[in-house]
Structure formats: structure tokens, C-alpha cells
Enzyme design. Structure first.
Site, PDB file in Angstrom:
ATOM      1  N   ARG A 240       0.807  -1.215   0.211  1.00  0.00           N
ATOM      2  CA  ARG A 240      -0.113   0.004  -0.078  1.00  0.00           C
ATOM      3  C   ARG A 240       0.781   1.120   0.059  1.00  0.00           C
ATOM      4  NH1 ARG A 240      -3.463  -2.603  -1.783  1.00  0.00           N
ATOM      5  NH2 ARG A 240      -5.485  -2.979  -0.961  1.00  0.00           N
ATOM      6  N   GLU A 269      -2.564   7.979  -4.033  1.00  0.00           N
ATOM      7  CA  GLU A 269      -3.238   7.394  -5.182  1.00  0.00           C
ATOM      8  C   GLU A 269      -4.828   7.861  -4.994  1.00  0.00           C
ATOM      9  OE1 GLU A 269      -2.164   3.284  -4.898  1.00  0.00           O
ATOM     10  OE2 GLU A 269      -3.756   2.874  -5.594  1.00  0.00           O
ATOM     11  N   HIS A 293      -1.151   0.561  -9.800  1.00  0.00           N
ATOM     12  CA  HIS A 293      -1.963  -0.672  -9.097  1.00  0.00           C
ATOM     13  C   HIS A 293      -2.392  -1.761  -9.636  1.00  0.00           C
ATOM     14  CE1 HIS A 293      -3.880  -0.713  -4.722  1.00  0.00           C
ATOM     15  NE2 HIS A 293      -3.751  -1.836  -5.252  1.00  0.00           N
TER      16      HIS A 293
END
Ligand code: GLV
Ligand code: GLV
Length: 328
Positions: A240, A269, A293
Site C-alpha cells: 500500500r 493514489e 496498482h
């Protein structure tokens, strides 16, 4: 008839299972992240919600859903977007999708990034496509090998363990890991050695992050950690974004504290760079590889995620235990 809200169109496999089980599905029709208002209206009166990692599922969502809601099936391995405490207070089960297919896909993507960094694949690709290749040279784009190097896994759960297998069995790498719990499988079968995180940072040639996003893992990698790394080491993040302190990362890259980084996830993000005034500075480093991602973006993984989410919903709506409850 029990009804389910799906926050975005996902792989058909799981949706078909839910329809076959006799549930009424409402799927947010646009191929974009659902806006808050539509999410809150959509969950109202539903028995189950199938959410994505881009949907914040918090107290307001549980309130808006009302007392019929039994399960939030998050279509992801990570579930940092779901407030587990609020779920518990509302007696709602939360599940994720940690299937082998998904974990394999993420582990392979991690490896693709490691190899791309080590062998400078994106740089070489740009070089060749720009027509700069004028003749073979002994010094052109020299990289580094994985073989014989040390992989340091920060987080040795299911995905980390798969990365370890590729590293040791496929590439003859040595293995260090840091985790709260010892991982016997890694030690017995892959020669892994559990060390402190600081020791790992000092010794590893490739450092790969496989921890969930928790209050304790936010900015796990920051200036102090970058300063411990070898000048020749590489960092890979498929976990993450906020696990890495982006500001500190940019500073470390500018001063060449280590050799390069590959990132599939970003602190702010979907922005690649938190500070847009930087004009996407992360993009400017040749020794930084960015993917948007997509570590689990394979047909098999997305199908498995869809099926696991559906299996969890079916189990819980039938009053059974979920297959893969979200647990920290
Ligand atoms: C993707 O990031 C996931 O958590 O599955
Ligand atoms: C390189 O192409 C070699 O033959 O060594």
C-alpha cells in the site's frame, strides 16, 4: 429476495454465482469509482455490499445501509478502506479475497518489478525505441543480477512467502525477513532468516514490502530506514502506498541513498505524486519504475477475487461462517 449492492462492475464469474444463488444484484453502472452520495444511497436496505478498495466503508455507510446489512465483501486482499470497528459495532462481517491465484499474481508482479529494476528493462526499452542503439557496447546499460543476492521481505505472510519461493527456488537468492511472527515454512523450506527490520535494511539487496496498511505501518519506510539501506539496494512496493513516506523517498532518491525503486502503489493514489507542484517528480527518475496498482490485474486473479467475494456473500447470507474474514 435478498439484495446486494455492487459498487462497480467486476469480473463476471462471481456475479453469475450470486445471480444463480437467487439474489437481486444492483451494480453501479459506470466504470469509475463510485461517488460518495451514490454509494450511501446504493447500500440502503441491502443485505450485502460488494465493495472495492477505492470505496471508503465507514460508519456512515453502515448507518446508511441499515440493520439488514450482514456482510461487506471487499474485492481486494487489503481492507484498509473498511472501518472494522464500525463493522463490528453494526454486527457486519467483513471479508477480503486472499486466494492463491491473487497472491500468485501479486508475487509475480513483484518479481517482474525486481527483474525490471535489476536489468534496467524500462530504460533499455526507451533507449532502443528512441533509436539510440548504435552498436553493442561492453558498458551499455549494465545492471545487476538477482542470483546470489539477498532478498529482504518486510512482511512474510502469504504473498511474501510466494515471493520468497520465486527468489530462492527460481533465482538462488538468499532470504531475510522481518515480521511479528516467525514463518517456519520460510525458515525450513527456503532458508529464510528472521531478523530485525533494521538488520534487514542494512543487509538486503532487494527490499520488498508485504505488510497491510495499519496505523503501525504508515510510513514504515522513511528517512531513517532509507539511511540504513545499502547504496546498491532496491525497494519494491506492491503493498500500500502510505507504507512508504513519499516525501522522504523523493529526498532519498535525489541524494542517491539507494539504487532504485519500483512502486505499484502510491501514497496519494490515484495521484502518482502527493505534491502536484512537484510536477510528478517520481516520474523523472530513470531508476524508478511505476505501475498503476495492477499487481493483481490478471484474468485468473480477477476471476478468483470475484468468486471468493461471491462465496463469502453466499455463505454469510445463508447464516454460515465466511471463508476469508478480514483479520489483522
Ligand atoms: C489490491 O491492492 C488488493 O488489496 O487486492
Ligand atoms: C553477448 O551478446 C555475448 O555474446 O556475450
Amino acid at each position: 429476495m435478498k439484495s446486494i449492492f455492487v459498487t462497480r462492475k467486476i469480473h463476471e464469474a462471481g456475479l453469475a454465482m450470486l445471480k444463480k444463488a437467487g439474489y437481486k444484484l444492483t451494480i453501479y453502472p459506470k466504470d469509475q469509482i463510485i461517488d460518495r452520495k451514490t454509494l450511501l444511497a446504493g447500500v440502503k436496505g441491502k443485505d450485502a455490499v460488494l465493495s472495492l478498495l477505492t470505496d471508503p466503508i465507514d460508519e456512515a455507510v453502515f448507518k446508511a445501509a441499515g440493520p439488514k446489512l450482514k456482510i461487506v465483501a471487499n474485492y481486494a486482499v487489503g481492507f484498509d478502506n473498511v472501518d472494522l470497528k464500525a463493522a463490528q459495532a453494526h454486527k457486519v462481517v467483513v471479508t477480503n479475497t486472499p486466494s492463491d491465484k491473487v497472491n500468485e499474481s501479486v508475487a509475480e508482479h513483484t518479481f517482474a518489478l525486481m527483474l525490471a529494476l535489476a536489468h534496467r528493462i524500462p530504460e533499455a526499452d526507451h533507449f532502443a525505441k528512441r533509436g539510440l542503439y548504435k552498436g553493442w557496447s561492453p558498458t551499455l546499460l549494465n545492471g545487476t543480477d538477482l542470483n546470489g543476492k539477498t532478498l529482504g521481505l518486510i512482511g512474510a505472510g502469504r504473498i511474501g512467502s510466494m515471493v520468497a519461493r520465486h527468489a530462492v527456488q527460481g533465482f538462488g537468492m538468499k532470504l531475510l525477513y522481518s515480521d511479528m511472527r516467525p514463518n517456519e515454512d520460510l525458515e525450513k523450506n527456503f532458508g529464510g532468516r528472521k531478523v530485525s527490520q533494521d538488520m534487514l535494511l542494512k543487509k538486503a539487496d532487494f527490499i520488498s514490502l508485504h505488510v497491510p496498511l495499519l496505523p503501525s505501518t504508515i510510513h514504515l519506510m522513511s528517512t531513517k530506514q532509507f539511511n540504513l539501506m545499502k547504496k546498491t539496494a532496491f525497494l519494491i512496493n506492491t503493498a500500500r502506498g502510505p507504507v512508504v513516506d513519499e516525501k522522504a523517498l523523493l529526498k532519498a532518491l535525489r541524494s542517491k541513498k539507494f539504487a532504485g525503486a519500483a512502486l505499484d502503489v502510491f501514497e496519494c493514489e490515484p495521484a502518482i505524486d502527493c505534491d502536484l507542484r512537484d510536477n510528478l517528480e517520481l516520474k523523472s527518475f530513470e531508476n524508478v519504475i511505476l505501475t498503476p496498482h495492477i499487481a493483481s490485474a490478471t484474468e485468473a486473479a480477477r476471476r478468483a477475487m470475484s468468486e471468493v467475494a461471491a462465496q463469502n456473500i453466499i455463505a454469510v447470507l445463508k447464516g454460515k461462517k465466511p471463508l476469508t474474514p478480514a483479520k489483522v
